[in-house]
Design a protein around this motif. Structure first.
Motif, PDB file in Angstrom:
ATOM      1  N   GLU A  25       0.864  -1.179   0.000  1.00 36.50           N
ATOM      2  CA  GLU A  25       0.000   0.000   0.000  1.00 36.50           C
ATOM      3  C   GLU A  25       0.902   1.232   0.000  1.00 36.50           C
ATOM      4  N   ILE A  26       0.801   2.043  -1.056  1.00 36.09           N
ATOM      5  CA  ILE A  26       1.671   3.219  -1.147  1.00 36.09           C
ATOM      6  C   ILE A  26       0.900   4.528  -1.005  1.00 36.09           C
ATOM      7  N   ASN A  27      -0.428   4.431  -0.920  1.00 38.58           N
ATOM      8  CA  ASN A  27      -1.278   5.613  -0.750  1.00 38.58           C
ATOM      9  C   ASN A  27      -1.004   6.680  -1.806  1.00 38.58           C
ATOM     10  N   ASP A  28      -0.799   6.252  -3.037  1.00 37.82           N
ATOM     11  CA  ASP A  28      -0.576   7.165  -4.173  1.00 37.82           C
ATOM     12  C   ASP A  28       0.603   8.106  -3.968  1.00 37.82           C
ATOM     13  N   GLU A  29       1.603   7.665  -3.244  1.00 32.34           N
ATOM     14  CA  GLU A  29       2.776   8.493  -2.979  1.00 32.34           C
ATOM     15  C   GLU A  29       3.973   7.976  -3.779  1.00 32.34           C
ATOM     16  N   PRO A  30       4.471   8.785  -4.724  1.00 33.17           N
ATOM     17  CA  PRO A  30       5.607   8.351  -5.543  1.00 33.17           C
ATOM     18  C   PRO A  30       6.839   7.971  -4.726  1.00 33.17           C
ATOM     19  N   ASP A  31       7.109   8.669  -3.627  1.00 31.18           N
ATOM     20  CA  ASP A  31       8.285   8.319  -2.812  1.00 31.18           C
ATOM     21  C   ASP A  31       8.133   6.927  -2.214  1.00 31.18           C
ATOM     22  N   ALA A  32       6.935   6.602  -1.779  1.00 37.95           N
ATOM     23  CA  ALA A  32       6.686   5.270  -1.207  1.00 37.95           C
ATOM     24  C   ALA A  32       6.804   4.197  -2.288  1.00 37.95           C
ATOM     25  N   SER A  33       6.294   4.471  -3.493  1.00 37.89           N
ATOM     26  CA  SER A  33       6.405   3.470  -4.563  1.00 37.89           C
ATOM     27  C   SER A  33       7.852   3.319  -5.019  1.00 37.89           C
ATOM     28  N   TYR A  34       8.610   4.402  -4.976  1.00 38.68           N
ATOM     29  CA  TYR A  34      10.034   4.332  -5.318  1.00 38.68           C
ATOM     30  C   TYR A  34      10.755   3.395  -4.342  1.00 38.68           C
ATOM     31  N   ARG A  35      10.564   3.642  -3.051  1.00 38.77           N
ATOM     32  CA  ARG A  35      11.230   2.807  -2.037  1.00 38.77           C
ATOM     33  C   ARG A  35      10.797   1.340  -2.154  1.00 38.77           C
ATOM     34  N   ALA A  36       9.500   1.115  -2.359  1.00 40.93           N
ATOM     35  CA  ALA A  36       8.997  -0.259  -2.475  1.00 40.93           C
ATOM     36  C   ALA A  36       9.566  -0.955  -3.715  1.00 40.93           C
ATOM     37  N   THR A  37       9.701  -0.218  -4.801  1.00 41.70           N
ATOM     38  CA  THR A  37      10.241  -0.801  -6.030  1.00 41.70           C
ATOM     39  C   THR A  37      11.723  -1.117  -5.884  1.00 41.70           C
ATOM     40  N   VAL A  38      12.468  -0.202  -5.305  1.00 38.11           N
ATOM     41  CA  VAL A  38      13.896  -0.449  -5.072  1.00 38.11           C
ATOM     42  C   VAL A  38      14.073  -1.699  -4.215  1.00 38.11           C
ATOM     43  N   GLN A  39      13.275  -1.796  -3.161  1.00 35.60           N
ATOM     44  CA  GLN A  39      13.365  -2.957  -2.270  1.00 35.60           C
ATOM     45  C   GLN A  39      12.974  -4.241  -3.012  1.00 35.60           C
ATOM     46  N   ALA A  40      11.896  -4.192  -3.802  1.00 30.90           N
ATOM     47  CA  ALA A  40      11.453  -5.379  -4.541  1.00 30.90           C
ATOM     48  C   ALA A  40      12.516  -5.821  -5.546  1.00 30.90           C
ATOM     49  N   LEU A  41      13.119  -4.873  -6.253  1.00 28.56           N
ATOM     50  CA  LEU A  41      14.153  -5.221  -7.230  1.00 28.56           C
ATOM     51  C   LEU A  41      15.379  -5.829  -6.553  1.00 28.56           C
ATOM     52  N   HIS A  42      15.683  -5.358  -5.357  1.00 26.17           N
ATOM     53  CA  HIS A  42      16.819  -5.888  -4.603  1.00 26.17           C
ATOM     54  C   HIS A  42      16.508  -7.290  -4.067  1.00 26.17           C
ATOM     55  N   ASN A  43      15.312  -7.463  -3.506  1.00 29.32           N
ATOM     56  CA  ASN A  43      14.943  -8.731  -2.868  1.00 29.32           C
ATOM     57  C   ASN A  43      14.530  -9.813  -3.861  1.00 29.32           C
ATOM     58  N   GLU A  44      14.065  -9.406  -5.035  1.00 32.80           N
ATOM     59  CA  GLU A  44      13.543 -10.358  -6.023  1.00 32.80           C
ATOM     60  C   GLU A  44      14.221 -10.120  -7.377  1.00 32.80           C
ATOM     61  N   PRO A  45      15.443 -10.593  -7.563  1.00 30.86           N
ATOM     62  CA  PRO A  45      16.150 -10.334  -8.820  1.00 30.86           C
ATOM     63  C   PRO A  45      15.448 -10.908 -10.048  1.00 30.86           C
ATOM     64  N   GLU A  46      14.574 -11.888  -9.868  1.00 34.02           N
ATOM     65  CA  GLU A  46      13.839 -12.491 -10.989  1.00 34.02           C
ATOM     66  C   GLU A  46      12.408 -11.955 -11.081  1.00 34.02           C
ATOM     67  N   LEU A  47      12.158 -10.789 -10.523  1.00 28.53           N
ATOM     68  CA  LEU A  47      10.835 -10.179 -10.533  1.00 28.53           C
ATOM     69  C   LEU A  47      10.320 -10.044 -11.965  1.00 28.53           C
ATOM     70  N   LEU A  48       9.104 -10.560 -12.207  1.00 31.37           N
ATOM     71  CA  LEU A  48       8.551 -10.544 -13.562  1.00 31.37           C
ATOM     72  C   LEU A  48       7.746  -9.303 -13.874  1.00 31.37           C
ATOM     73  N   GLY A  49       7.083  -8.730 -12.871  1.00 29.23           N
ATOM     74  CA  GLY A  49       6.228  -7.600 -13.184  1.00 29.23           C
ATOM     75  C   GLY A  49       5.901  -6.739 -11.985  1.00 29.23           C
ATOM     76  N   ILE A  50       5.529  -5.507 -12.300  1.00 31.21           N
ATOM     77  CA  ILE A  50       5.089  -4.545 -11.289  1.00 31.21           C
ATOM     78  C   ILE A  50       3.792  -3.929 -11.799  1.00 31.21           C
ATOM     79  N   TYR A  51       2.772  -4.004 -10.977  1.00 28.98           N
ATOM     80  CA  TYR A  51       1.479  -3.413 -11.321  1.00 28.98           C
ATOM     81  C   TYR A  51       1.208  -2.299 -10.329  1.00 28.98           C
ATOM     82  N   CYS A  52       1.254  -1.076 -10.811  1.00 27.55           N
ATOM     83  CA  CYS A  52       1.016   0.089  -9.959  1.00 27.55           C
ATOM     84  C   CYS A  52      -0.411   0.568 -10.202  1.00 27.55           C
ATOM     85  N   VAL A  53      -1.274   0.313  -9.239  1.00 29.75           N
ATOM     86  CA  VAL A  53      -2.692   0.601  -9.372  1.00 29.75           C
ATOM     87  C   VAL A  53      -2.970   2.100  -9.292  1.00 29.75           C
ATOM     88  N   GLY A  54      -2.241   2.810  -8.472  1.00 28.11           N
ATOM     89  CA  GLY A  54      -2.557   4.212  -8.209  1.00 28.11           C
ATOM     90  C   GLY A  54      -1.606   5.192  -8.859  1.00 28.11           C
TER      91      GLY A  54
END
Length: 141
Positions: A25-54
């Motif tokens: 849940e990022i509450n439509d905040e670009p800074d929160a989605s940035y941090r979450a994406t950086v973390q996801a890319l670091h933790n999941e090197p084989e990440l297939l997709g990102i769906y940003c609803v907001g």
């Protein structure tokens, strides 16, 4: 409004081959989605997709540009704007789900005015069909 947790549960139920690694849940905040994406890319090197609803798509885009992952995950976002159009053209986003915000707003105003003008207005509802916009079918501005 449906939550990211609802969306991830629904996607998981429909495909046994894919798993949702996390719903954030990022509450439509670009800074929160940035941090979450950086973390996801670091933790999941084989990440297939990102769906940003907001409205946090600019944070996702910034993280993807900076991280330059070995294999870029598919990036899906909403609402065709100048910004999301650029993401498509620059191969940053793969799909934009456009829900025609203008038509939604027009229908809302018409219904509001109709309810003021009449005690029992009959206003037809128009189905607003979302469009899937890819780089190959980006409408001319």
């Amino acid at each position: 409004m449906k939550s990211a947790r609802w969306a991830s549960a629904r996607c998981s139920a429909r495909s046994s081959n894919l798993t949702i690694s996390s719903a954030v849940e990022i509450n439509d905040e670009p800074d929160a989605s940035y941090r979450a994406t950086v973390q996801a890319l670091h933790n999941e090197p084989e990440l297939l997709g990102i769906y940003c609803v907001g409205a946090g798509h600019s944070g996702v885009a910034k993280a993807l540009l900076e991280a330059k992952p070995r294999k870029k995950p598919i990036f899906i976002c909403h609402d065709l704007t100048k910004e999301t159009r650029r993401y498509l053209v620059d191969d940053l986003a793969d799909v934009v789900i456009d829900q025609n915000a203008r038509l939604i707003a027009e229908q809302s105003v018409i219904r509001l005015l109709g309810s003021i003008a009449s005690s029992a207005p009959y206003l037809t509802k128009k189905f607003i069909e979302p469009r899937l916009i890819f780089k190959e079918n980006v409408p001319v501005q």
